[in-house]
Structures are given as structure tokens and as C-alpha cells.
Design a protein around this motif. Sequence first.
Motif, PDB file in Angstrom:
ATOM      1  N   THR A  86       7.943   4.349  -9.441  1.00 10.44           N
ATOM      2  CA  THR A  86       8.543   4.406  -8.110  1.00 10.44           C
ATOM      3  C   THR A  86       9.895   5.093  -8.194  1.00 10.44           C
ATOM      4  OG1 THR A  86       9.623   2.251  -8.353  1.00 10.44           O
ATOM      5  CG2 THR A  86       7.390   2.263  -7.454  1.00 10.44           C
ATOM      6  N   ALA A  87      10.350   5.584  -7.071  1.00 16.55           N
ATOM      7  CA  ALA A  87      11.651   6.248  -7.032  1.00 16.55           C
ATOM      8  C   ALA A  87      12.763   5.296  -7.452  1.00 16.55           C
ATOM      9  CB  ALA A  87      11.909   6.798  -5.626  1.00 16.55           C
ATOM     10  N   GLU A  88      12.637   4.048  -7.053  1.00 24.17           N
ATOM     11  CA  GLU A  88      13.674   3.075  -7.400  1.00 24.17           C
ATOM     12  C   GLU A  88      13.689   2.788  -8.894  1.00 24.17           C
ATOM     13  OE1 GLU A  88      15.176  -1.383  -6.012  1.00 24.17           O
ATOM     14  OE2 GLU A  88      13.289  -0.560  -5.273  1.00 24.17           O
ATOM     15  N   ALA A 137       0.831  -1.207   0.000  1.00 25.47           N
ATOM     16  CA  ALA A 137       0.000   0.000   0.000  1.00 25.47           C
ATOM     17  C   ALA A 137       0.863   1.252   0.000  1.00 25.47           C
ATOM     18  CB  ALA A 137      -0.929  -0.006   1.213  1.00 25.47           C
ATOM     19  N   LEU A 138       2.009   1.211   0.706  1.00 33.25           N
ATOM     20  CA  LEU A 138       2.918   2.350   0.720  1.00 33.25           C
ATOM     21  C   LEU A 138       3.478   2.610  -0.676  1.00 33.25           C
ATOM     22  CD1 LEU A 138       4.557   4.508   2.213  1.00 33.25           C
ATOM     23  CD2 LEU A 138       6.236   2.740   2.792  1.00 33.25           C
ATOM     24  N   VAL A 139       3.770   1.551  -1.417  1.00 29.43           N
ATOM     25  CA  VAL A 139       4.237   1.726  -2.796  1.00 29.43           C
ATOM     26  C   VAL A 139       3.145   2.384  -3.635  1.00 29.43           C
ATOM     27  CG1 VAL A 139       5.025   0.534  -4.880  1.00 29.43           C
ATOM     28  CG2 VAL A 139       5.820  -0.218  -2.642  1.00 29.43           C
ATOM     29  N   GLY A 140       1.886   1.992  -3.400  1.00 33.88           N
ATOM     30  CA  GLY A 140       0.789   2.632  -4.115  1.00 33.88           C
ATOM     31  C   GLY A 140       0.696   4.118  -3.820  1.00 33.88           C
ATOM     32  N   VAL A 141       0.891   4.490  -2.570  1.00 37.16           N
ATOM     33  CA  VAL A 141       0.884   5.911  -2.206  1.00 37.16           C
ATOM     34  C   VAL A 141       2.058   6.630  -2.875  1.00 37.16           C
ATOM     35  CG1 VAL A 141       1.119   7.542  -0.293  1.00 37.16           C
ATOM     36  CG2 VAL A 141      -0.300   5.508  -0.025  1.00 37.16           C
ATOM     37  N   GLU A 142       3.213   5.986  -2.893  1.00 32.51           N
ATOM     38  CA  GLU A 142       4.383   6.577  -3.557  1.00 32.51           C
ATOM     39  C   GLU A 142       4.086   6.854  -5.029  1.00 32.51           C
ATOM     40  OE1 GLU A 142       8.914   5.215  -4.831  1.00 32.51           O
ATOM     41  OE2 GLU A 142       7.915   4.222  -3.169  1.00 32.51           O
ATOM     42  N   GLN A 143       3.427   5.912  -5.692  1.00 33.11           N
ATOM     43  CA  GLN A 143       3.077   6.121  -7.100  1.00 33.11           C
ATOM     44  C   GLN A 143       2.123   7.299  -7.265  1.00 33.11           C
ATOM     45  OE1 GLN A 143       3.734   2.284  -9.728  1.00 33.11           O
ATOM     46  NE2 GLN A 143       1.658   2.452  -8.974  1.00 33.11           N
ATOM     47  N   ASP A 144       1.144   7.411  -6.376  1.00 33.17           N
ATOM     48  CA  ASP A 144       0.205   8.527  -6.452  1.00 33.17           C
ATOM     49  C   ASP A 144       0.924   9.860  -6.271  1.00 33.17           C
ATOM     50  OD1 ASP A 144      -1.816   6.701  -6.801  1.00 33.17           O
ATOM     51  OD2 ASP A 144      -2.457   6.722  -4.706  1.00 33.17           O
ATOM     52  N   VAL A 145       1.852   9.911  -5.323  1.00 34.91           N
ATOM     53  CA  VAL A 145       2.600  11.142  -5.068  1.00 34.91           C
ATOM     54  C   VAL A 145       3.427  11.530  -6.293  1.00 34.91           C
ATOM     55  CG1 VAL A 145       4.503  12.125  -3.719  1.00 34.91           C
ATOM     56  CG2 VAL A 145       2.658  10.889  -2.566  1.00 34.91           C
TER      57      VAL A 145
END
Length: 473
Positions: free
Chosen positions: A430-432, A141-149
Motif C-alpha cells: 500500500t502507499a502508506e 476492497a479499495l485497499v485490495g484494488v490499491e494493491q493490484d494497481v
Amino acid sequence: MGHRGTARGSRRSGRNAFATQFGPGLRRAASAALLALAPFAAEAETLGDALAFGYEYSGLLEQNRALLRAADEDVAQAIAALRPVVSYAAQASVGAPLGGLSDYQIDQSLSVSAQMTVYDGGANRLAIDAQKELVLGTRAALVGVEQDVLLRIVVAYMEIRRSQQFVSLRQNNVRLITQELRAAEDRFEVGEVTRTDVSLAEARLAAARSLLAAEQGGLAQAIGEFRAAVGRAPGDLQPVPLADVPATLEEARAIALRNHPAIEEAQRNVAATELNIRRAEAAVRPQVTVNGRLSADLEGNESASLGLNVGGPIYQGGAIASQVRQVMARRDAARAGLHVVSDNVAQNVGIAWTGLEVARASDVALAQQVTAATVAFNSIREEATLGARTTLDVLNAEQELLTARADLISSQVDETIATYRLLSTMGLLTAEHLGLAVQIYDPAAYYNLVRTAPSALSEQGRALDRVLEAIGD
């Protein structure tokens, strides 16, 4: 493309109404926004710079990272349930016979007790495993938030570039119409055109100035959205290369079904509910606990006890069976949710892919339109100097060229956004994956500190305190 043009037309109509009602205030606000942007104009900024800054300073990411740390602690608490529980109790009392308060007696005692579960049918172990699955789901879920940001930053970045180019087009439009107005006035003076031609040019110039003010207002709004998405004002935004995307829709969907964080989160939820079913079933099994107690009083009396307790349910009115059925229903819901999420991910990939294909086709067609409109405008303008064309013909040709250029700019911006939106639907924004110049957040770092459930007085517990203090700062 017709739908996009309609939306853009309605947006501009709204801007015109806004500019008409609040024209001077809007221009002042737009000018203030442009002046606020001026200190950053000398510093070039790429999309990667904006993404890196937003990634490091996003409050939404910090919020969800804290929620992940809270989920990590659920694992530590589940582990602690398998360990001995040691507690103490101190007691003091004063007693005296009625009527003889001087002959009182003080009783004091201290006891230490310990209890440990040695067998519970595997319920605690299953609880630990279920919490671990939920932690992995929270990481997804955190990765999903990262994508939204990151996608919001991409869109905000590109909307500023769109608005900047629109403002530039409108400024050039005002200059051209001003020239046409002067030419019409000169030709009117010598009797080549009528007063109507001059009035047409004056009307077009007033409309062009109004549209310029509206586009400047749009730029001010885009700058505000950039501040909200990134956390600071933009610099001199540089062109953005198109992101690398798969060659086919099938390949994009296959990548999405393997990598999208929403699918992984749903899979982890299914696994957790499967474990919870076994945990609920374990409630009918016997539970074995070991109890120990040491006590002493002021008179030197000491006692110790050690006990083994075995117990389990015989009949609870059907509650345990109901709980098992309830968890099974939640498992079924989680499985259905996984299918829904998978279908939605595949659908979103298709929508993003179609948007990208439309933008690509529009780029080709609109580039041809701009070329043709440029030739037509130059020809009509030349013919007007020879008296073969009217001022209205020139103004209409210039408007067609302006519209074609604006549509091409918008289509190019849409194509860039579409490539990054496709990456997001594939789970790769993602940042990565983007290779941003940032310290990538490690979701396992905090978990590794707490997964053994260290006590507050241990060295690891003190290290955790220092970590939390650093996070709070």
C-alpha cells in the motif's frame, strides 16, 4: 528454473516468428518507441516515483473510491429512515352545477403532513449497523484494488528494466559476432579456416540481429504497459532495491491473516449478514408510527390531526420465516467464503514465498554460471587465435555466456518482483506502508461528512456539494 527457461525460450521463439513476418515494421515501431522515450532519459526515475504517480492518477482507484462514496451514502439513507418525513400537498378544483356553468366554485387547500417511526423492533437500527459493516468491507476492497494497481506498476517497471538489459545484451552480442565474422574472414583470406566458418559466423550474425529486433519490440511493448499502468511514459529507470520481507514463511502468513484486505472484507460481509438476520427477525414485531397533519382552505377553514398507529403482521403465508432462512443461508455462505478467502491468502503467501526462494537460489547459481562462462569464452577465444579452436567453438561459447547473463538478469528481476508480490499477498503493498510521497487517500473523510445524513439545504449539505464539484473537476 527449468520451467522459467522453457517459458522464456517459447516467448523468444514467438518473437522470432513475429520479427520474421513483420521485421522492418517491428524495427520501425521499436525505434519510434525508443525515440519517444528519449525526452525522459535525462530525468532519473525511481520505483517510488512511478508508484506515487500511478497512485495519484489511477482511474481504477478513482472508480473504486467513487463506489466507496456510494456505499457511504447507504449509511446516510439508513439513518434518514429514523427521522421524521415531512411532505406537503396543494389542491385546487373547480366545481359547477350542470347547466349553470356561470355559478362555479373554486376550492383550494394546502396541507402539511409528517410521519415518524418511533418503534420498529430495532429493524432500522440494525439496517444502519449492517450498512456500516458493508462500508468497512468496501474500504477493504479499495485497499485490495490499491494493491493490484501498485503491483502492476512494479511489474511494468521491472519488465522495462529486464527488456532494456536484454536489448543491451543483444546489441553487445551483435558487436561481438560482427568481430568474430571479421576475424573469420581474415583467417579465411590467409587459409586458416574454411568458407564454412565464415558462413557460420554470418548465420549467427543474422540470427543475433533478428533477436535484437525482437528484444527491441519487447521493450516497446514493456513501455506501452508502463504507460497503461502508471499513466505516462517512463523516465530513466533506476535500479530497485529488494523490499523488506519477513524472515520466515510462518511470519509472512501470520501477517497476511491479520492484514490482508480480502480477509477483512469477508469478515465484514459475515458481520453484515449476522445483522441482517436480526433485522429479518424484527419484521414480526409491531411497528409504531406517529402521524400529524395540518390543512387549510381559502375559506379559512383549518384543521389539525395527530395520530398514533400500531400495526404488525399476523400471517403472511410464511414469507417472513422464509426471508429469515434466506438470510441465514447467506450468512452461512459468507462464513464459508471467509474460510475460502483465508485459505487462498495463506496459499498465495506460500506460492509467493516459494517464488522468492527459487529466485534467490537461481541468483547464486546463475552468478556462478556467468563467472564460469566468462572464463570459458575468454579462454576459447584466445585459443581460437592460436588455431586450437574453431569459429564455431567461439560462437557457441559466446552464446552460452549470453544465455547465462540473460538468465541472471531475468532471475534478478524475478527476485525483485517476488519480494513485492509477497508484500501484496501479505496485504502490505500500500502507499502508506511503502511510504510513498503522496497524499494518502482517507476513506473516512467523505463518510464523516455524510454519516449524519445532512439535508441539501444545510451548511454541511452545501459543503458536500462543493466537495463533489471538486471531485468532478
